[in-house]
Write a protein that holds these residues in place. Structure first.
Motif, short mmCIF file in Angstrom:
data_model
loop_
_atom_site.label_atom_id
_atom_site.label_comp_id
_atom_site.label_asym_id
_atom_site.label_seq_id
_atom_site.Cartn_x
_atom_site.Cartn_y
_atom_site.Cartn_z
N UNK A 230 -2.55 -3.97 4.51
CA UNK A 230 -3.33 -2.77 4.22
C UNK A 230 -3.72 -2.73 2.75
N UNK A 231 -2.79 -3.13 1.88
CA UNK A 231 -3.09 -3.19 0.45
C UNK A 231 -4.21 -4.17 0.15
N UNK B 120 -13.12 5.06 0.26
CA UNK B 120 -12.02 6.01 0.48
C UNK B 120 -10.99 5.33 1.38
N UNK B 121 -9.78 5.21 0.89
CA UNK B 121 -8.75 4.47 1.63
C UNK B 121 -8.27 5.23 2.86
N UNK C 214 8.13 -6.63 9.39
CA UNK C 214 6.78 -6.40 9.91
C UNK C 214 6.16 -5.17 9.26
N UNK C 215 6.97 -4.15 9.01
CA UNK C 215 6.48 -2.97 8.29
C UNK C 215 6.01 -3.38 6.89
N UNK C 216 6.79 -4.22 6.24
CA UNK C 216 6.43 -4.72 4.92
C UNK C 216 5.13 -5.50 4.98
N UNK C 217 4.99 -6.33 5.98
CA UNK C 217 3.79 -7.14 6.18
C UNK C 217 2.56 -6.24 6.36
N UNK D 108 0.82 -1.20 0.00
CA UNK D 108 0.00 0.00 0.00
C UNK D 108 0.86 1.25 0.00
N UNK D 109 0.34 2.31 -0.62
CA UNK D 109 1.00 3.61 -0.60
C UNK D 109 0.53 4.48 0.56
#
Length: 284
Positions: free
Chosen positions: A82-83, A101-102, A74-77, A9-10
């Protein structure tokens, strides 16, 4: 859980190297005790217990020097999960002729400022409807594993899916309706409304898991059991019994272990948010 090939996710805002520009609203004494208890319960609206009018502050970019490879994974996960929530809820809203709305997800350490007030890490993960952001200190996952006995990556994903469930409630106007009703009733009735809101977020988390599994085949053996165990571990009755040796049902705000599991499973089995109307049933 098969997540490594998922889209990142961005909408992740990393504040782990920043400090909130104001004081923590709750200091020692009974406020700290309440905050510590609330920390164990997922999905609280921190505006209930945090300062109503936070000071403005900026979050300058800063180099994060204390992050371990395990934390970065974990940040990547979290970004992938979230994506997955974004993709799934976009599809569900389109099917209903609506627009999703994200939300943003804010990573922080120790303390953070949100539009709902200041929060310490002890608050646990939370969603703030005022800025439509999910907040999480990644150290919570250690508490989930060791203090609440709910290990596993799908248990961690359930935490995010539950908080995003509160975002869905905000987009659908449910959260505002609950807040309005709570102002008109006594504390016991207000707590009951809170329970229903939290159980619906659990059901929405189950809907997300159902739909994402059909689209992406993310689940591995044991994942469902991890999610069910996490839902059971954070029931009001179980937590009160562990902390004080007895339960006070009228004070419940999130539901019993059995209720949380039941509604998570309902969403998981049906994949239909219309099956998540916790406000239309007497038997939770």
């Amino acid at each position: 859980m098969r997540w490594q090939l998922g889209r990142r996710s961005d909408n992740v805002e990393d504040r782990r190297g920043s400090s909130p520009g104001g004081r923590i609203a709750i200091g020692g004494g009974i406020g700290t005790i309440i905050l510590a208890i609330a920390a164990i319960f997922l999905g609280i609206d921190p505006s209930i217990i945090l300062e109503e009018s936070p000071q403005q502050s900026s979050y300058p970019d800063s180099t994060i020097t204390s992050s371990s490879p395990e934390e970065e994974e974990l940040v990547d996960f979290v970004s992938v999960v979230l994506g997955y929530t974004e993709d799934t809820w976009h599809k569900i809203f389109r099917e209903r002729g609506e627009t999703y709305v994200e939300p943003e997800l804010v990573l922080f350490r120790n303390a953070v400022e949100s539009a709902c007030g200041y929060a310490e890490a002890a608050t646990g993960p939370f969603y703030c409807p005022r800025d439509q952001k999910v907040y999480i200190d990644l150290s919570f996952y250690q508490q989930l594993k060791y203090n609440l006995n709910a290990p596993g990556d799908f248990a961690q994903a359930y935490v995010i899916a539950h908080e995003v469930g509160h975002h869905v409630q905000t987009l659908l106007g449910i959260s505002q309706q609950v807040n309005n009703l709570q102002r008109q009733v006594d504390q016991v009735s207000a707590n009951n409304l809170s329970v229903r809101q939290e159980l619906q977020a659990d059901c929405f988390a189950g809907v997300w898991a159902n739909r994402t599994q059909k689209a992406e085949q993310i689940l591995e053996q044991g994942d469902i059991e991890e999610g069910i165990n996490a839902a059971s571990s954070i029931g009001d009755d179980r937590l009160q019994r562990q902390s004080q040796g007895y339960v006070v049902p009228d004070s419940f705000t999130h539901g019993t272990s059995a209720q949380r599991v039941r509604w998570f499973q309902r969403g998981l089995q049906t994949g239909n948010i219309d099956e998540c109307n916790t406000f239309a049933t007497e038997n939770l």
